[in-house]
Design a protein around this motif. Sequence first.
Motif, short mmCIF file in Angstrom:
data_model
loop_
_atom_site.label_atom_id
_atom_site.label_comp_id
_atom_site.label_asym_id
_atom_site.label_seq_id
_atom_site.Cartn_x
_atom_site.Cartn_y
_atom_site.Cartn_z
N ARG A 297 3.92 11.31 -5.16
CA ARG A 297 5.04 11.85 -5.91
C ARG A 297 4.62 12.30 -7.30
N ARG A 298 3.80 11.49 -7.96
CA ARG A 298 3.36 11.86 -9.30
C ARG A 298 2.50 13.14 -9.27
N ALA A 299 1.60 13.20 -8.31
CA ALA A 299 0.70 14.36 -8.23
C ALA A 299 1.47 15.64 -7.95
N THR A 300 2.40 15.60 -7.00
CA THR A 300 3.16 16.81 -6.68
C THR A 300 4.11 17.18 -7.81
N ALA A 301 4.72 16.18 -8.44
CA ALA A 301 5.64 16.47 -9.55
C ALA A 301 4.90 17.09 -10.72
N ASP A 302 3.72 16.58 -11.03
CA ASP A 302 2.94 17.14 -12.13
C ASP A 302 2.57 18.60 -11.85
N ALA A 303 2.21 18.88 -10.60
CA ALA A 303 1.85 20.25 -10.25
C ALA A 303 3.06 21.18 -10.36
N LEU A 304 4.20 20.73 -9.88
CA LEU A 304 5.40 21.56 -9.91
C LEU A 304 5.95 21.75 -11.31
N SER A 305 5.66 20.82 -12.20
CA SER A 305 6.16 20.94 -13.57
C SER A 305 5.35 21.92 -14.40
N VAL B 282 0.84 -1.20 0.00
CA VAL B 282 0.00 0.00 0.00
C VAL B 282 0.87 1.25 0.00
N ALA B 283 1.94 1.23 0.78
CA ALA B 283 2.85 2.38 0.85
C ALA B 283 3.45 2.67 -0.51
N GLY B 284 3.82 1.62 -1.24
CA GLY B 284 4.40 1.84 -2.55
C GLY B 284 3.44 2.53 -3.49
N VAL B 285 2.18 2.11 -3.46
CA VAL B 285 1.16 2.74 -4.31
C VAL B 285 0.94 4.19 -3.90
N LEU B 286 0.79 4.42 -2.60
CA LEU B 286 0.51 5.77 -2.13
C LEU B 286 1.66 6.72 -2.42
N ASP C 275 6.49 4.32 9.43
CA ASP C 275 7.50 4.46 8.38
C ASP C 275 6.93 5.19 7.18
N LEU C 276 5.70 4.81 6.78
CA LEU C 276 5.06 5.45 5.64
C LEU C 276 4.83 6.93 5.91
N VAL C 277 4.34 7.25 7.09
CA VAL C 277 4.11 8.65 7.44
C VAL C 277 5.42 9.44 7.40
N THR C 278 6.50 8.83 7.90
CA THR C 278 7.80 9.50 7.89
C THR C 278 8.28 9.77 6.48
N TYR D 129 -3.57 11.56 -1.37
CA TYR D 129 -3.73 10.79 -0.13
C TYR D 129 -5.21 10.48 0.11
N LEU D 130 -6.05 11.49 -0.01
CA LEU D 130 -7.47 11.30 0.23
C LEU D 130 -8.11 10.38 -0.82
N ARG D 131 -7.60 10.45 -2.04
CA ARG D 131 -8.18 9.64 -3.11
C ARG D 131 -8.00 8.14 -2.82
N LEU D 132 -6.86 7.76 -2.25
CA LEU D 132 -6.65 6.36 -1.90
C LEU D 132 -7.69 5.91 -0.89
N ILE D 133 -8.00 6.75 0.08
CA ILE D 133 -8.99 6.41 1.09
C ILE D 133 -10.37 6.27 0.45
N GLU D 134 -10.69 7.18 -0.45
CA GLU D 134 -11.99 7.14 -1.10
C GLU D 134 -12.15 5.90 -1.98
N ILE D 135 -11.09 5.53 -2.68
CA ILE D 135 -11.14 4.38 -3.58
C ILE D 135 -11.07 3.07 -2.82
N ASP D 136 -10.25 3.02 -1.78
CA ASP D 136 -9.97 1.77 -1.06
C ASP D 136 -10.16 1.94 0.45
N PRO D 137 -11.38 2.27 0.90
CA PRO D 137 -11.56 2.55 2.33
C PRO D 137 -11.26 1.36 3.24
N GLU D 138 -11.64 0.16 2.83
CA GLU D 138 -11.40 -1.00 3.69
C GLU D 138 -9.91 -1.33 3.79
N LEU D 139 -9.19 -1.17 2.67
CA LEU D 139 -7.75 -1.41 2.70
C LEU D 139 -7.06 -0.39 3.59
#
Length: 216
Positions: free
Chosen positions: A61-69, A52-56, A130-133, A86-96
């Motif tokens: 990273r993709r979202a922030t990089a696209d905005a900065l570019s 899950v951490a890898g996906v998030l 670890d993920l939060v860090t 971050y919120l989109r992952l929760i909305e799409i996969d709330p049980e996970l």
Amino acid sequence: MALVGSAIGAIRRHGAGIGMDEIAASAGTSKTVIYRHFGDRAGLYTAICESVAGVLLTEVRRATADALSDAGRGPRAAVAAGIDAYLRLIEIDPELYRFVVQRPLLTQGTTRRAPTADSGRTGTSDPVNDLVTVIGDEVAVVIAGNLGTPTGTGTDPRAAARIWGHAIVGLVRGAADDWLARPDGTPRERIATHLTDLAWSGLSGLASHVQQEVQP
């Protein structure tokens, strides 16, 4: 790993409170086989968290990089994009997400796994912390690269950026957990806007050379 994928699929179907019997049945195997691969329940939980951490992380990273570019958007848009990812992952996969943060499979004791490429940690490790860090460090890099040097603090700007980055992650995680636990119909986009407004108001007030978002 196929077992991790099967476990994630089972969590989506059965909910965050799933037990080992359901996970084993979904994978078409036995609990004994799962324990042989992961050591114990905590080992399986950690492996799922790492997936899950890898996906998030990839999405943030993709979202922030696209905005900065995009020169027409600016650093505020990068903060907004990271929060929304971050919120989109929760909305799409709330049980996970519930499974990850509520730790239903964890047993007493600690789990020891090899360090991940991002965390570089060894020994006992909490995959959620670890993920939060790691996400906090990612946000700190964005802040340090775009908000300039704060004045009147007497501190290294990189140290200030690290504090601010982790504070924003805590802000988002707290609000996101409440949004999931006590849904009131507020859409993801509104939550993301409220959190961005609060985070950016703080950042723009603390930094002396903020690059203001370019207005369309």
